[in-house]
Write an enzyme that holds these catalytic residues in place. Structure first.
Site, PDB file in Angstrom:
ATOM      1  N   ASP A  87      -3.252 -18.159   0.354  1.00 13.72           N
ATOM      2  CA  ASP A  87      -4.248 -18.812  -0.512  1.00 13.72           C
ATOM      3  C   ASP A  87      -4.976 -19.917   0.259  1.00 13.72           C
ATOM      4  O   ASP A  87      -6.201 -20.055   0.182  1.00 13.72           O
ATOM      5  CB  ASP A  87      -3.607 -19.338  -1.802  1.00 13.72           C
ATOM      6  CG  ASP A  87      -2.305 -20.087  -1.586  1.00 13.72           C
ATOM      7  OD1 ASP A  87      -1.771 -20.084  -0.457  1.00 13.72           O
ATOM      8  OD2 ASP A  87      -1.812 -20.696  -2.557  1.00 13.72           O
ATOM      9  N   LYS A  99       2.838 -15.402   2.489  1.00 13.79           N
ATOM     10  CA  LYS A  99       3.099 -16.132   1.237  1.00 13.79           C
ATOM     11  C   LYS A  99       4.609 -16.378   1.209  1.00 13.79           C
ATOM     12  O   LYS A  99       5.319 -15.946   0.295  1.00 13.79           O
ATOM     13  CB  LYS A  99       2.598 -15.284   0.055  1.00 13.79           C
ATOM     14  CG  LYS A  99       2.608 -15.996  -1.278  1.00 13.79           C
ATOM     15  CD  LYS A  99       1.476 -16.982  -1.465  1.00 13.79           C
ATOM     16  CE  LYS A  99       1.648 -17.730  -2.777  1.00 13.79           C
ATOM     17  NZ  LYS A  99       0.716 -18.856  -2.944  1.00 13.79           N
ATOM     18  N   ASP A 152     -12.357  -8.882   4.276  1.00 15.53           N
ATOM     19  CA  ASP A 152     -13.615  -8.780   3.520  1.00 15.53           C
ATOM     20  C   ASP A 152     -14.249 -10.168   3.412  1.00 15.53           C
ATOM     21  O   ASP A 152     -15.463 -10.336   3.565  1.00 15.53           O
ATOM     22  CB  ASP A 152     -13.383  -8.224   2.108  1.00 15.53           C
ATOM     23  CG  ASP A 152     -13.706  -6.743   2.005  1.00 15.53           C
ATOM     24  OD1 ASP A 152     -13.514  -6.031   3.012  1.00 15.53           O
ATOM     25  OD2 ASP A 152     -14.156  -6.298   0.931  1.00 15.53           O
ATOM     26  N   TYR A 210       0.821  -1.206   0.000  1.00 14.92           N
ATOM     27  CA  TYR A 210       0.000   0.000   0.000  1.00 14.92           C
ATOM     28  C   TYR A 210       0.861   1.266   0.000  1.00 14.92           C
ATOM     29  O   TYR A 210       0.449   2.293  -0.514  1.00 14.92           O
ATOM     30  CB  TYR A 210      -0.898   0.041   1.247  1.00 14.92           C
ATOM     31  CG  TYR A 210      -2.230  -0.637   1.102  1.00 14.92           C
ATOM     32  CD1 TYR A 210      -2.328  -1.991   0.830  1.00 14.92           C
ATOM     33  CD2 TYR A 210      -3.412   0.092   1.270  1.00 14.92           C
ATOM     34  CE1 TYR A 210      -3.556  -2.606   0.720  1.00 14.92           C
ATOM     35  CE2 TYR A 210      -4.650  -0.515   1.164  1.00 14.92           C
ATOM     36  CZ  TYR A 210      -4.717  -1.863   0.886  1.00 14.92           C
ATOM     37  OH  TYR A 210      -5.942  -2.455   0.785  1.00 14.92           O
ATOM     38  N   ASP A 242      -6.376  -6.958   4.044  1.00 12.97           N
ATOM     39  CA  ASP A 242      -7.490  -6.290   3.375  1.00 12.97           C
ATOM     40  C   ASP A 242      -8.407  -7.334   2.744  1.00 12.97           C
ATOM     41  O   ASP A 242      -9.626  -7.305   2.903  1.00 12.97           O
ATOM     42  CB  ASP A 242      -6.947  -5.342   2.302  1.00 12.97           C
ATOM     43  CG  ASP A 242      -8.056  -4.639   1.553  1.00 12.97           C
ATOM     44  OD1 ASP A 242      -8.986  -4.151   2.217  1.00 12.97           O
ATOM     45  OD2 ASP A 242      -8.010  -4.605   0.311  1.00 12.97           O
TER      46      ASP A 242
HETATM   47  C1  IPM Z   1     -10.386  -1.057   4.062  1.00 12.20           C
HETATM   48  C2  IPM Z   1     -10.635  -0.432   2.713  1.00 12.20           C
HETATM   49  C3  IPM Z   1      -9.449   0.456   2.385  1.00 12.20           C
HETATM   50  C4  IPM Z   1      -8.228  -0.423   2.283  1.00 12.20           C
HETATM   51  C5  IPM Z   1      -9.593   1.328   1.137  1.00 12.20           C
HETATM   52  C6  IPM Z   1     -10.890   2.085   1.108  1.00 12.20           C
HETATM   53  C7  IPM Z   1      -8.408   2.249   0.996  1.00 12.20           C
HETATM   54  O1  IPM Z   1     -10.857  -1.383   1.735  1.00 12.20           O
HETATM   55  O2  IPM Z   1     -10.318  -0.301   5.054  1.00 12.20           O
HETATM   56  O3  IPM Z   1     -10.258  -2.264   4.129  1.00 12.20           O
HETATM   57  O4  IPM Z   1      -7.959  -1.000   1.224  1.00 12.20           O
HETATM   58  O5  IPM Z   1      -7.501  -0.516   3.270  1.00 12.20           O
HETATM   59 MN    MN Z   2     -10.835  -3.417   2.477  1.00  8.70          MN
END
Ligand code: IPM
Ligand code: MN
Length: 354
Positions: free
Chosen positions: A221, A189, A249, A142, A245
């Site tokens: 993975d 990884k 999710d 990032y 990240d």
């Molecule tokens: C999160 C979001 C952020 C990230 C984005 C919006 C920059 O997806 O907080 O997980 O990728 O960290």
């Molecule tokens: Mn995210």
């Protein structure tokens, strides 16, 4: 005792979910005999529209003078559709993380039994799911150098990590595991990436300082698969920025609604609390968004302030709301309550029970 925090409602559904959490502030002041003072700041697309900057200096200055930050959400589709946009809402989020040294993003994943029927996973997999992801937040790909070659036909994003960057978040993960089921899983990884090998080496070196914690390792993975196949096996997951990240999710949908999960970003001083969902522009302003992730983020903020009784009280009321059907349409499409109605209900319950 007075606590100062900054509210950054942000974009999309951010303002309306944050408004529900703020309804609880006067109740907590009354019950805990404390004072809160908070001011608002701009971030994200809203900040770009008003100032041209996704994180105006004024916002950062307010944050630096406070004890904590409650954030709604950041992001707008008009920027997603334009990969050449020079200024993007997400840059505001990255800048606030970096400027405030928020190096650890803590995302607890816990199922609520009443929501099991709407989870994409089979019910027997959901029993006992209770883990927390420690995602490194200010390093890695990032924040590494990025760029293009001269004619723009090649691009690169560097991934860098240093031993101290790994150690400081690894210590947090080990300490948290000590108060839980005493297991840390490092997700990496290391069969491919040199940064991952540095993570393994560094975390392995630290492990003897925490003899009661079991440390295991999983390639990312495989971890993506195991989160779906055996989510109850995880306790504390430790990982770098990009892997964190993605897997958070994935983990967030296990509970049945992404609208349920809070997060805390902590580090060198000030902490930031935010729901893990995005700005959901397609439902913004309709009073239908699920406010629980933000309300639970406020509970994490109360823990941070040492107001554990309020934090627990809020969490209990959210559980009761789920059991009582006091929920938005993402949970009960047939009989949805409005965002503001849910917020009022939680406030009234807190007033009666705390
Ligand atoms: C999160 C979001 C952020 C990230 C984005 C919006 C920059 O997806 O907080 O997980 O990728 O960290
Ligand atoms: Mn995210």
């Amino acid at each position: 005792m007075e606590f100062k925090f900054v509210v950054l409602p942000g974009d999309g559904i951010g303002p309306e979910v944050v408004a529900q959490a703020l309804k609880l502030i006067p109740v907590i002041e009354d019950k805990e005999k404390v004072k809160f003072s908070y001011e608002e700041g701009l971030i994200g697309a809203t900040a770009i529209d008003q100032t041209g900057n996704p994180l105006p200096d004024d916002t950062l200055e307010k944050c630096m003078k406070s004890n904590a930050i409650l954030l709604g959400a950041v992001g707008h589709p008009k920027f997603d559709l334009d990969p050449t946009a020079a200024v993007r809402p997400e840059q505001g989020l990255l800048k606030i993380r970096k400027s405030l040294g928020l190096f650890a993003n803590i995302r607890p994943v816990k199922t609520f039994p009443v929501l099991d029927p709407i989870s994409p996973l089979k019910e027997h997999l959901l029993k006992g799911v209770d883990f927390v992801v420690f995602r490194e937040l200010t390093g890695g790909i990032y924040f590494g150098e990025k760029g293009r070659n001269e004619d723009g036909t090649e691009a690169y994003d560097h991934c860098n990590y240093s031993v101290p960057e790994i150690q400081r978040i690894a210590r947090m993960a080990f300490e948290t595991a000590g108060k839980r089921r005493k297991k840390v899983t490092l997700v990496d990884k290391a069969n491919i990436l040199e940064t991952s090998r540095l993570w393994r080496e560094t975390v392995q070196r630290l492990a003897p300082e925490y003899p009661d914690i079991t440390l295991d390792f999983m390639f990312v993975d495989n971890a993506a698969m195991q989160i779906i196949l055996q989510p109850a096996n995880f306790d504390v997951v430790l990982t770098e920025n990009m892997f964190g990240d993605i897997i958070t999710d994935e983990a967030s949908v296990i509970t049945g609604s992404i609208g349920m999960l809070p997060s805390a970003s902590v580090g060198e001083g000030i902490s930031l609390f935010e729901p893990i969902h995005g700005s959901a522009p397609q439902i913004a302003g309709k009073d239908i968004a699920n406010p629980f992730a933000t309300i639970l983020s406020l509970a994490m903020m109360m823990d941070h302030f040492g107001l554990g009784r309020s934090a627990e009280g809020i969490r209990n009321i959210v559980s009761n709301a789920l059991e009582s059907g006091m929920v938005t349409g993402d949970i009960t499409p047939d009989n949805p309550r409005r965002t503001s109605e849910v917020g009022d209900w939680v406030r009234d319950q807190l007033q009666q029970t705390l």
